[in-house]
Design an enzyme around this catalytic site. Structure first.
Site, PDB file in Angstrom:
ATOM      1  N   ASP A  67      14.536   2.591  20.693  1.00 33.69           N
ATOM      2  CA  ASP A  67      15.688   2.738  20.055  1.00 33.69           C
ATOM      3  C   ASP A  67      16.854   2.821  20.983  1.00 33.69           C
ATOM      4  OD1 ASP A  67      17.580   1.893  17.487  1.00 33.69           O
ATOM      5  OD2 ASP A  67      17.481   4.064  17.249  1.00 33.69           O
ATOM      6  N   PHE A  84      25.519  -8.064  26.494  1.00 35.60           N
ATOM      7  CA  PHE A  84      25.745  -8.063  24.984  1.00 35.60           C
ATOM      8  C   PHE A  84      25.781  -6.786  24.264  1.00 35.60           C
ATOM      9  CE2 PHE A  84      22.682  -5.666  23.905  1.00 35.60           C
ATOM     10  CZ  PHE A  84      21.216  -5.318  24.966  1.00 35.60           C
ATOM     11  N   GLY A  85      26.886  -6.533  23.503  1.00 37.72           N
ATOM     12  CA  GLY A  85      26.751  -5.210  22.810  1.00 37.72           C
ATOM     13  C   GLY A  85      27.780  -4.949  23.503  1.00 37.72           C
ATOM     14  N   TYR A  86      27.730  -3.580  23.830  1.00 34.32           N
ATOM     15  CA  TYR A  86      28.872  -2.787  24.961  1.00 34.32           C
ATOM     16  C   TYR A  86      29.408  -3.249  26.339  1.00 34.32           C
ATOM     17  CZ  TYR A  86      29.050   0.138  20.424  1.00 34.32           C
ATOM     18  OH  TYR A  86      29.106   0.293  19.323  1.00 34.32           O
ATOM     19  N   LYS A 137      21.405  -5.857  35.985  1.00 34.38           N
ATOM     20  CA  LYS A 137      21.436  -5.021  34.927  1.00 34.38           C
ATOM     21  C   LYS A 137      19.669  -4.793  34.980  1.00 34.38           C
ATOM     22  CE  LYS A 137      22.120  -4.956  29.856  1.00 34.38           C
ATOM     23  NZ  LYS A 137      22.410  -5.137  28.620  1.00 34.38           N
TER      24      LYS A 137
HETATM   25  P1  IMP Z   1      18.974  -1.524  20.099  1.00 39.14           P
HETATM   26  O1  IMP Z   1      18.489  -0.242  19.459  1.00 39.14           O
HETATM   27  O2  IMP Z   1      18.339  -2.277  21.236  1.00 39.14           O
HETATM   28  O3  IMP Z   1      18.925  -2.767  19.091  1.00 39.14           O
HETATM   29  O4  IMP Z   1      20.289  -1.364  20.265  1.00 39.14           O
HETATM   30  C1  IMP Z   1      20.937  -0.854  19.206  1.00 39.14           C
HETATM   31  C2  IMP Z   1      22.835  -0.592  20.169  1.00 39.14           C
HETATM   32  O5  IMP Z   1      23.058  -0.422  21.121  1.00 39.14           O
HETATM   33  C3  IMP Z   1      22.901  -2.865  19.928  1.00 39.14           C
HETATM   34  O6  IMP Z   1      23.257  -3.024  18.132  1.00 39.14           O
HETATM   35  C4  IMP Z   1      24.428  -2.448  20.969  1.00 39.14           C
HETATM   36  O7  IMP Z   1      25.600  -2.517  19.802  1.00 39.14           O
HETATM   37  C5  IMP Z   1      23.829  -1.395  21.938  1.00 39.14           C
HETATM   38  N1  IMP Z   1      23.182  -1.420  22.974  1.00 39.14           N
HETATM   39  C6  IMP Z   1      22.043  -1.826  23.345  1.00 39.14           C
HETATM   40  N2  IMP Z   1      21.697  -1.769  24.612  1.00 39.14           N
HETATM   41  C7  IMP Z   1      22.470  -2.781  24.694  1.00 39.14           C
HETATM   42  C8  IMP Z   1      23.026  -3.054  26.577  1.00 39.14           C
HETATM   43  O8  IMP Z   1      22.204  -3.484  27.410  1.00 39.14           O
HETATM   44  N3  IMP Z   1      24.418  -3.195  26.414  1.00 39.14           N
HETATM   45  C9  IMP Z   1      25.168  -3.343  26.208  1.00 39.14           C
HETATM   46  N4  IMP Z   1      25.058  -2.689  24.290  1.00 39.14           N
HETATM   47  C10 IMP Z   1      23.407  -2.254  24.168  1.00 39.14           C
END
Ligand code: IMP
Length: 193
Positions: A69, A149-151, A172
């Site tokens: 997570d 992706f994401g942030y 990265k």
């Molecule tokens: P997860 O637990 O990997 O699903 O991450 C939860 C959330 O954190 C994702 O939906 C993204 O919004 C953010 N996130 C996780 N890893 C990254 C990353 O490497 N870059 C940018 N945002 C991230």
């Protein structure tokens, strides 16, 4: 050795398989074990969610398993969005809305320090282990870059002047929170395999 990685995210599977392949460890996904139900992620911490997923597989499928997570922790916001990173702006998991909300919350604030943190929970032969990966950096005032992706477009890792979205996957993947947690898991598995 066969281990379940409690995900169906192909990007994460590829990354982990690449690291663990030399040690003869076979990583299988949730789809591979025919786990089609949505695993609950209702804990209030990254650790809690990772354990919830790993324990779910252990208890329902009787297999050794690890789960991850990740959250973005912003110092000036008491470590928000943290465990709520995916749904910061609402249940839609909308990255654009999440980034706009975060930039809004930080408007006018001087302290823009932030970190991505990944927790991996491993249950193996009745033993439990946790691995953590962190990358520290800062939040920009506007989005920059198209990759990732994401942030990624609003996070600049320490030691760089570009966002993760400008740096791209190759850089990265060498320094990211996830890469660091995964290599700790890999080192651990290498010693016991
Ligand atoms: P997860 O637990 O990997 O699903 O991450 C939860 C959330 O954190 C994702 O939906 C993204 O919004 C953010 N996130 C996780 N890893 C990254 C990353 O490497 N870059 C940018 N945002 C991230």
């Amino acid at each position: 050795m066969k281990l379940v990685f409690a995900t169906n995210n192909q990007h994460k599977l590829d990354e982990v398989r690449q690291i663990t392949a030399p040690y003869g460890i076979e990583i299988v996904s949730l789809a591979d074990i025919h786990c089609e139900e949505e695993i609950p992620e209702t804990a209030e911490t990254l650790e809690g969610n990772a354990w919830q997923k790993a324990h779910f597989v252990r208890e329902n499928y009787g297999m050794d398993c690890f789960a991850d997570d990740t959250g973005l922790e912003v110092e000036a916001l008491d470590n928000a969005p943290g465990v709520y990173s995916a749904r910061y702006a609402g249940p839609g998991h909308d990255s654009e809305a999440n980034m706009q909300k975060l930039l809004g919350e930080l408007a006018g604030k001087e302290n823009r320090k932030a970190r991505f943190r990944t927790v991996i929970a491993l249950t193996l032969g009745g033993e439990e282990h946790t691995f953590e990966g962190i990358v520290t950096g800062r939040i920009t005032t506007e989005k920059r870059g198209e990759k990732g992706f994401g942030y990624d477009p609003i996070f600049i890792p320490d030691g760089y002047d570009k966002t993760f979205a400008e740096l791209g996957d190759e850089t990265k993947n060498q320094i990211s929170h996830r890469a660091r947690a995964v290599s700790k898991l890999g080192e651990f598995l290498a010693h016991i395999s």
